[in-house]
Design an enzyme around this catalytic site. Structure first.
Site, PDB file in Angstrom:
ATOM      1  N   SER A 176       0.796  -1.230   0.000  1.00  0.00           N
ATOM      2  CA  SER A 176       0.000   0.000   0.000  1.00  0.00           C
ATOM      3  C   SER A 176       0.827   1.278   0.000  1.00  0.00           C
ATOM      4  O   SER A 176       0.399   2.286  -0.546  1.00  0.00           O
ATOM      5  CB  SER A 176      -0.943  -0.002   1.200  1.00  0.00           C
ATOM      6  OG  SER A 176      -0.229  -0.239   2.398  1.00  0.00           O
ATOM      7  N   HIS A 204      -5.461  -3.050  -2.663  1.00  0.00           N
ATOM      8  CA  HIS A 204      -5.119  -2.019  -3.655  1.00  0.00           C
ATOM      9  C   HIS A 204      -5.060  -2.589  -5.074  1.00  0.00           C
ATOM     10  O   HIS A 204      -4.568  -1.919  -5.976  1.00  0.00           O
ATOM     11  CB  HIS A 204      -3.788  -1.351  -3.282  1.00  0.00           C
ATOM     12  CG  HIS A 204      -3.890  -0.638  -1.972  1.00  0.00           C
ATOM     13  ND1 HIS A 204      -4.392   0.645  -1.862  1.00  0.00           N
ATOM     14  CD2 HIS A 204      -3.612  -1.043  -0.708  1.00  0.00           C
ATOM     15  CE1 HIS A 204      -4.401   1.000  -0.586  1.00  0.00           C
ATOM     16  NE2 HIS A 204      -3.935  -0.009   0.140  1.00  0.00           N
ATOM     17  N   LYS A 235     -12.105   1.008  -1.268  1.00  0.00           N
ATOM     18  CA  LYS A 235     -11.079   1.665  -2.084  1.00  0.00           C
ATOM     19  C   LYS A 235     -11.620   1.790  -3.519  1.00  0.00           C
ATOM     20  O   LYS A 235     -12.444   2.650  -3.748  1.00  0.00           O
ATOM     21  CB  LYS A 235      -9.768   0.896  -1.961  1.00  0.00           C
ATOM     22  CG  LYS A 235      -9.264   0.953  -0.509  1.00  0.00           C
ATOM     23  CD  LYS A 235      -7.949   0.293  -0.290  1.00  0.00           C
ATOM     24  CE  LYS A 235      -7.376   0.600   1.080  1.00  0.00           C
ATOM     25  NZ  LYS A 235      -8.172   0.155   2.240  1.00  0.00           N
TER      26      LYS A 235
END
Ligand SMILES: Cc1ncc(COP(=O)(O)O)c(C=O)c1O
Length: 386
Positions: A176, A204, A235
């Protein structure tokens, strides 16, 4: 309380004090930050779906149909049709037998590791794994061995030297804070050779990699060989929450044993409704992913041409390593003065001496906005003596 005040001023003296910034309005390529309109390179809203009108409308519909809250944990009365539908859609997306929705990525990671590994077992964890994986290792009472970042020779050596009933390897797929990626093909082979399970945190990567956004393992053709795949809904999918996908036995075991699942109220329907709409869009609109990648490449190339230290681009996260916290804070402050928000990341989130700006372009930035950010960031760094 005096002791706490002293702790805080000690953090401040070392440039490690953290403060929260106040964002007004919607999360997008630009935001209102403490009353100032700025270009935002600070969020993980990679596909721009947090402010997508269709996602917001789906969330409102789910709120009207399912009410404001789930009312209880999933094993009591909180498992509603919305959650069940989302789990089936995630399993279909990833080609897994089943999936389980957790309250957040943090919940998922601490719950899964502690459910799968106990005393007598061993967990092997990459040294740059996310804090939630680290905390999951701590909560399990297994032997925990940290291997050097992406160093599979070190991992293998540690596996061979650690007697254990069960072995679990845990790794981010996209790291990350560095944006680099795990060597997945070799990791899967290594896990197979040593009869170890592999748990991948694709927080991610989901929505960002793969033809329909199914993550890095899918993109590299090894999804079916990863026993435990975790991703977040907060996200690229623009909502909140997380999921774990794998075999039916894995999911049933987690339903029984993952304490952060069992002992926590299920997600509110509105959050689940938003995630379901976002997932559909992430699968059906690859052009968004292409725009995200185009923006990341443009930002990366511009910063590199401006003389800033950037590693090769492996994901859409662009860190600019600056060294000491004071320098990172200085550059971030100057950039903000020029209308560009790129957050300074300092220890303990990253190792000492590697404070940085972590820049995250999103799909809805325009090329002109990326170019403006490059100008401002390069000038800010040079003015700070970088
Ligand atoms: C790699 C990784 N795993 C897990 C999490 C936790 O997810 P959540 O924010 O949903 O708790 C994050 C970030 O927040 C992350 O970056």
């Amino acid at each position: 309380m005096d002791a706490l005040a002293e702790d805080l001023s000690s953090l401040d003296r070392r440039d490690l004090l953290r403060i929260r910034r106040l964002v007004g309005g919607l999360q997008g390529p630009e935001v209102d930050l403490d009353g100032q309109r700025v270009l935002c390179f600070a969020s993980n809203n990679y596909l721009g779906l947090a402010s997508d009108a269709r996602v917001i409308e789906a969330s409102a519909r789910a709120l009207r149909e399912g009410g404001a809250g789930a009312g209880a944990s999933p094993l009591i009365s909180g498992h509603m049709e919305a959650h069940d539908g989302l789990e089936r859609e995630i399993a279909d997306w990833l080609g897994c037998e089943a999936a389980l929705v957790f309250g957040s990525g943090y919940h998922a990671n601490i719950g899964v590791i502690a459910a799968l590994a106990e005393q007598g077992d061993a967990v092997f964890s990459d040294s740059l794994n996310h804090a939630s994986l680290i905390d999951g290792c701590r909560l399990s009472r297994a032997t925990v061995r940290i291997y050097e970042h992406r160093n599979l020779a070190d991992l293998e050596e540690k596996i061979c030297a650690t007697p254990a009933r069960r072995r679990l390897i845990v790794s981010d797929s996209v790291f990350s804070m560095d944006g680099d990626t795990a060597p997945l093909e070799d990791l899967v082979d290594l896990a197979g050779r040593h009869d170890a399970w592999l748990m991948l945190d694709e927080a991610h990567a989901m929505g960002v990699f793969g033809d329909d956004g199914a993550g890095l393992a899918a993109a590299r053709g090894v999804g079916a060989r990863v026993q435990i795949r975790m991703g977040t809904l907060g996200k690229a999918l623009g909502s909140y929450g997380a999921f774990v996908a794998g075999s039916r036995a894995l999911i049933e075991l987690l339903v029984n044993r993952a304490r952060s699942y069992v002992f926590s109220t299920a997600l509110p329907p509105a959050v689940v409704g938003a995630a379901r709409a976002a997932l559909r869009i992430a699968r059906e609109e690859p052009a968004r992913r292409e725009r995200l990648w185009r923006n990341a490449r443009r930002l990366h190339a511009g910063l590199k041409a401006g003389g800033l230290l950037v590693e090769p681009l492996e994901s859409t996260i662009v860190p600019v390593i600056l060294g000491e916290p004071r320098i990172a804070l200085g550059v971030a402050h100057r950039a903000l003065g020029g209308g560009v928000w790129g957050p300074a990341i300092r220890p303990p989130t990253v190792p000492p001496g590697t404070a940085r700006l972590r820049l995250t372009p999103i799909a809805t930035h325009h090329a002109a906005q990326i170019d403006r950010a490059v100008d401002v960031l390069v000038r800010a760094a040079h003015e700070e003596g970088v």
